[in-house]
Design a protein around this motif. Structure first.
Motif, PDB file in Angstrom:
ATOM      1  N   ILE A 250      33.997  29.993  54.716  1.00 28.67           N
ATOM      2  CA  ILE A 250      33.331  30.793  55.743  1.00 28.67           C
ATOM      3  C   ILE A 250      32.762  32.028  55.055  1.00 28.67           C
ATOM      4  CG2 ILE A 250      33.596  32.107  57.878  1.00 28.67           C
ATOM      5  CD1 ILE A 250      35.914  30.298  58.611  1.00 28.67           C
ATOM      6  N   ALA A 251      31.457  32.207  55.165  1.00 30.85           N
ATOM      7  CA  ALA A 251      30.811  33.328  54.480  1.00 30.85           C
ATOM      8  C   ALA A 251      31.163  34.652  55.158  1.00 30.85           C
ATOM      9  CB  ALA A 251      29.293  33.130  54.474  1.00 30.85           C
ATOM     10  N   MET A 252      31.166  35.718  54.358  1.00 25.15           N
ATOM     11  CA  MET A 252      31.349  37.079  54.864  1.00 25.15           C
ATOM     12  C   MET A 252      32.607  37.193  55.724  1.00 25.15           C
ATOM     13  SD  MET A 252      28.495  38.170  53.495  1.00 25.15           S
ATOM     14  CE  MET A 252      27.952  39.714  54.188  1.00 25.15           C
ATOM     15  N   GLN A 253      33.779  36.993  55.117  1.00 26.60           N
ATOM     16  CA  GLN A 253      35.019  37.042  55.878  1.00 26.60           C
ATOM     17  C   GLN A 253      36.045  37.945  55.203  1.00 26.60           C
ATOM     18  OE1 GLN A 253      37.775  33.675  55.799  1.00 26.60           O
ATOM     19  NE2 GLN A 253      36.554  32.702  54.192  1.00 26.60           N
ATOM     20  N   THR A 254      37.042  38.342  55.981  1.00 27.97           N
ATOM     21  CA  THR A 254      38.190  39.080  55.464  1.00 27.97           C
ATOM     22  C   THR A 254      39.438  38.260  55.743  1.00 27.97           C
ATOM     23  OG1 THR A 254      37.183  41.260  55.745  1.00 27.97           O
ATOM     24  CG2 THR A 254      39.582  41.174  55.670  1.00 27.97           C
ATOM     25  N   LEU A 255      40.285  38.145  54.720  1.00 27.95           N
ATOM     26  CA  LEU A 255      41.477  37.313  54.818  1.00 27.95           C
ATOM     27  C   LEU A 255      42.656  38.079  54.227  1.00 27.95           C
ATOM     28  CD1 LEU A 255      41.911  34.320  55.725  1.00 27.95           C
ATOM     29  CD2 LEU A 255      41.878  33.719  53.316  1.00 27.95           C
ATOM     30  N   ARG A 256      43.815  37.965  54.861  1.00 25.89           N
ATOM     31  CA  ARG A 256      45.017  38.611  54.335  1.00 25.89           C
ATOM     32  C   ARG A 256      46.110  37.569  54.189  1.00 25.89           C
ATOM     33  NH1 ARG A 256      47.068  43.733  57.476  1.00 25.89           N
ATOM     34  NH2 ARG A 256      47.964  42.190  58.883  1.00 25.89           N
ATOM     35  N   LEU A 257      46.717  37.526  53.011  1.00 20.99           N
ATOM     36  CA  LEU A 257      47.771  36.565  52.705  1.00 20.99           C
ATOM     37  C   LEU A 257      49.073  37.309  52.436  1.00 20.99           C
ATOM     38  CD1 LEU A 257      45.734  34.348  50.225  1.00 20.99           C
ATOM     39  CD2 LEU A 257      46.358  33.714  52.545  1.00 20.99           C
ATOM     40  N   GLN A 258      50.170  36.768  52.950  1.00 21.01           N
ATOM     41  CA  GLN A 258      51.489  37.364  52.709  1.00 21.01           C
ATOM     42  C   GLN A 258      52.424  36.297  52.163  1.00 21.01           C
ATOM     43  OE1 GLN A 258      53.574  39.005  56.134  1.00 21.01           O
ATOM     44  NE2 GLN A 258      54.604  40.482  54.829  1.00 21.01           N
ATOM     45  N   TRP A 259      53.218  36.682  51.157  1.00 22.50           N
ATOM     46  CA  TRP A 259      54.181  35.754  50.565  1.00 22.50           C
ATOM     47  C   TRP A 259      55.425  35.715  51.447  1.00 22.50           C
ATOM     48  CZ3 TRP A 259      54.283  31.847  47.431  1.00 22.50           C
ATOM     49  CH2 TRP A 259      55.489  31.396  46.896  1.00 22.50           C
ATOM     50  N   ILE A 260      55.697  34.539  51.990  1.00 22.81           N
ATOM     51  CA  ILE A 260      56.822  34.345  52.899  1.00 22.81           C
ATOM     52  C   ILE A 260      57.880  33.503  52.199  1.00 22.81           C
ATOM     53  CG2 ILE A 260      57.561  33.443  55.131  1.00 22.81           C
ATOM     54  CD1 ILE A 260      55.625  35.768  55.365  1.00 22.81           C
ATOM     55  N   GLU A 261      59.104  33.992  52.197  1.00 25.77           N
ATOM     56  CA  GLU A 261      60.215  33.224  51.638  1.00 25.77           C
ATOM     57  C   GLU A 261      61.101  32.764  52.785  1.00 25.77           C
ATOM     58  OE1 GLU A 261      62.171  35.443  48.592  1.00 25.77           O
ATOM     59  OE2 GLU A 261      60.478  35.283  47.198  1.00 25.77           O
ATOM     60  N   ALA A 262      61.218  31.440  52.928  1.00 29.29           N
ATOM     61  CA  ALA A 262      61.998  30.860  54.018  1.00 29.29           C
ATOM     62  C   ALA A 262      62.803  29.689  53.476  1.00 29.29           C
ATOM     63  CB  ALA A 262      61.065  30.393  55.137  1.00 29.29           C
ATOM     64  N   PRO A 263      63.882  29.315  54.157  1.00 27.92           N
ATOM     65  CA  PRO A 263      64.680  28.170  53.697  1.00 27.92           C
ATOM     66  C   PRO A 263      63.818  26.915  53.568  1.00 27.92           C
ATOM     67  CG  PRO A 263      65.840  29.368  55.423  1.00 27.92           C
ATOM     68  CD  PRO A 263      64.453  29.945  55.362  1.00 27.92           C
ATOM     69  N   GLY A 264      63.868  26.301  52.412  1.00 32.20           N
ATOM     70  CA  GLY A 264      63.136  25.056  52.208  1.00 32.20           C
ATOM     71  C   GLY A 264      61.760  25.222  51.607  1.00 32.20           C
ATOM     72  N   ILE A 265      61.097  26.350  51.854  1.00 27.68           N
ATOM     73  CA  ILE A 265      59.758  26.544  51.292  1.00 27.68           C
ATOM     74  C   ILE A 265      59.398  28.026  51.257  1.00 27.68           C
ATOM     75  CG2 ILE A 265      58.607  26.290  53.521  1.00 27.68           C
ATOM     76  CD1 ILE A 265      56.270  24.981  51.976  1.00 27.68           C
ATOM     77  N   SER A 266      58.768  28.408  50.165  1.00 23.39           N
ATOM     78  CA  SER A 266      58.188  29.744  50.053  1.00 23.39           C
ATOM     79  C   SER A 266      56.702  29.553  49.810  1.00 23.39           C
ATOM     80  CB  SER A 266      58.830  30.518  48.902  1.00 23.39           C
ATOM     81  OG  SER A 266      60.204  30.756  49.161  1.00 23.39           O
ATOM     82  N   THR A 267      55.879  30.322  50.486  1.00 22.09           N
ATOM     83  CA  THR A 267      54.438  30.080  50.412  1.00 22.09           C
ATOM     84  C   THR A 267      53.652  31.323  50.792  1.00 22.09           C
ATOM     85  OG1 THR A 267      52.644  28.641  51.215  1.00 22.09           O
ATOM     86  CG2 THR A 267      54.329  29.275  52.808  1.00 22.09           C
ATOM     87  N   TRP A 268      52.389  31.370  50.329  1.00 23.03           N
ATOM     88  CA  TRP A 268      51.448  32.355  50.843  1.00 23.03           C
ATOM     89  C   TRP A 268      50.970  31.871  52.204  1.00 23.03           C
ATOM     90  CZ3 TRP A 268      50.732  36.937  48.576  1.00 23.03           C
ATOM     91  CH2 TRP A 268      50.978  37.066  47.205  1.00 23.03           C
ATOM     92  N   ARG A 269      50.957  32.772  53.175  1.00 30.05           N
ATOM     93  CA  ARG A 269      50.457  32.413  54.504  1.00 30.05           C
ATOM     94  C   ARG A 269      49.406  33.413  54.952  1.00 30.05           C
ATOM     95  NH1 ARG A 269      52.450  28.314  57.078  1.00 30.05           N
ATOM     96  NH2 ARG A 269      54.485  27.440  56.539  1.00 30.05           N
ATOM     97  N   ILE A 270      48.431  32.904  55.692  1.00 25.47           N
ATOM     98  CA  ILE A 270      47.414  33.777  56.273  1.00 25.47           C
ATOM     99  C   ILE A 270      48.048  34.528  57.435  1.00 25.47           C
ATOM    100  CG2 ILE A 270      45.185  33.850  57.444  1.00 25.47           C
ATOM    101  CD1 ILE A 270      44.484  31.244  55.979  1.00 25.47           C
TER     102      ILE A 270
END
Length: 225
Positions: free
Chosen positions: A204-224
């Protein structure tokens, strides 16, 4: 643009004048008209492309200006919070600012409370101060990201933002694209993004996105977020 072939001349004294005249009106004039129409369409396409490029440049300039203004506001916020004391278990009034010894981030108390849980693990009583994320103008096409920063991608070509390879719980990275492309990339650096260990194309052109690193049981991931 292709060159337009001129109409042929006709010799009125030629014995083939009548045949030449028929060919002129039946063949050469239609061919010439097709060339003119093709040239007209090329000019229109060029005008549209120029208008789109100008629009993209205007949008990018507006975003850059907004980013500069926001950076001024962020600088004031950071300066105000720079004196935030280290959090320790105790009693805090709503609005108090403290930095976490776990994440080194500044948090603000949501309500009056007494607690012994680090702010990074106590979202009921504490809110991380995202407004303090400094804006970082990035003109390169390969941008290594650091947690806690908001990157504004200024390169005209497709740009890759590389996420931190060893994120910590609660780390946040923000990005704003300004080049109008749908081919910018967030490189995962081996860590999952939305649960998948793959680079993410910003389609998507011309956008702003924020990602946060989430640590949870079973999986840790960057989430929007």
């Amino acid at each position: 643009m292709a060159a337009i072939a001129p109409l042929p001349s006709i010799d009125r004294t030629s014995p083939d004048f009548r045949d030449d005249l028929d060919a002129y009106f039946l063949t050469e004039l239609p061919r010439f008209g097709v060339q003119l129409e093709s040239a007209r369409l090329e000019v229109l396409d060029a005008e549209r492309s120029a208008d789109e490029s100008a629009g993209t440049a205007t949008d990018a300039a507006a975003i850059a200006s907004a980013a500069a203004q926001a950076a001024t506001g962020n600088a004031a916020t950071i300066a105000a919070l720079a004196g935030a004391a280290l959090w320790t278990p105790g009693t805090y009034a709503a609005g108090s600012a403290r930095y976490s010894p776990v994440t080194q981030r500044v948090y603000r108390a949501r309500v009056d409370h007494t607690g012994a849980i680090d702010p990074s693990a106590d979202p009921v009583h504490w809110a991380v101060v995202y407004a303090g994320m400094p804006l970082v103008p990035a003109a390169d096409t390969l941008v290594p990201a650091q947690a806690g920063l908001h990157y504004v991608l200024l390169a005209e070509a497709a740009t890759t933002l590389v996420l931190p390879a060893e994120p910590g719980a609660g780390d946040v990275v923000a990005v704003t694209t300004t080049n109008g492309l749908e081919t910018n990339v967030i490189a995962c650096a081996g860590q999952p993004v939305m649960g998948v260990a793959e680079d993410m194309v910003l389609d998507i052109a011309m956008q702003t996105l924020r990602l946060q690193w989430i640590e949870a049981p079973g999986i840790s991931t960057w989430r929007i977020v």
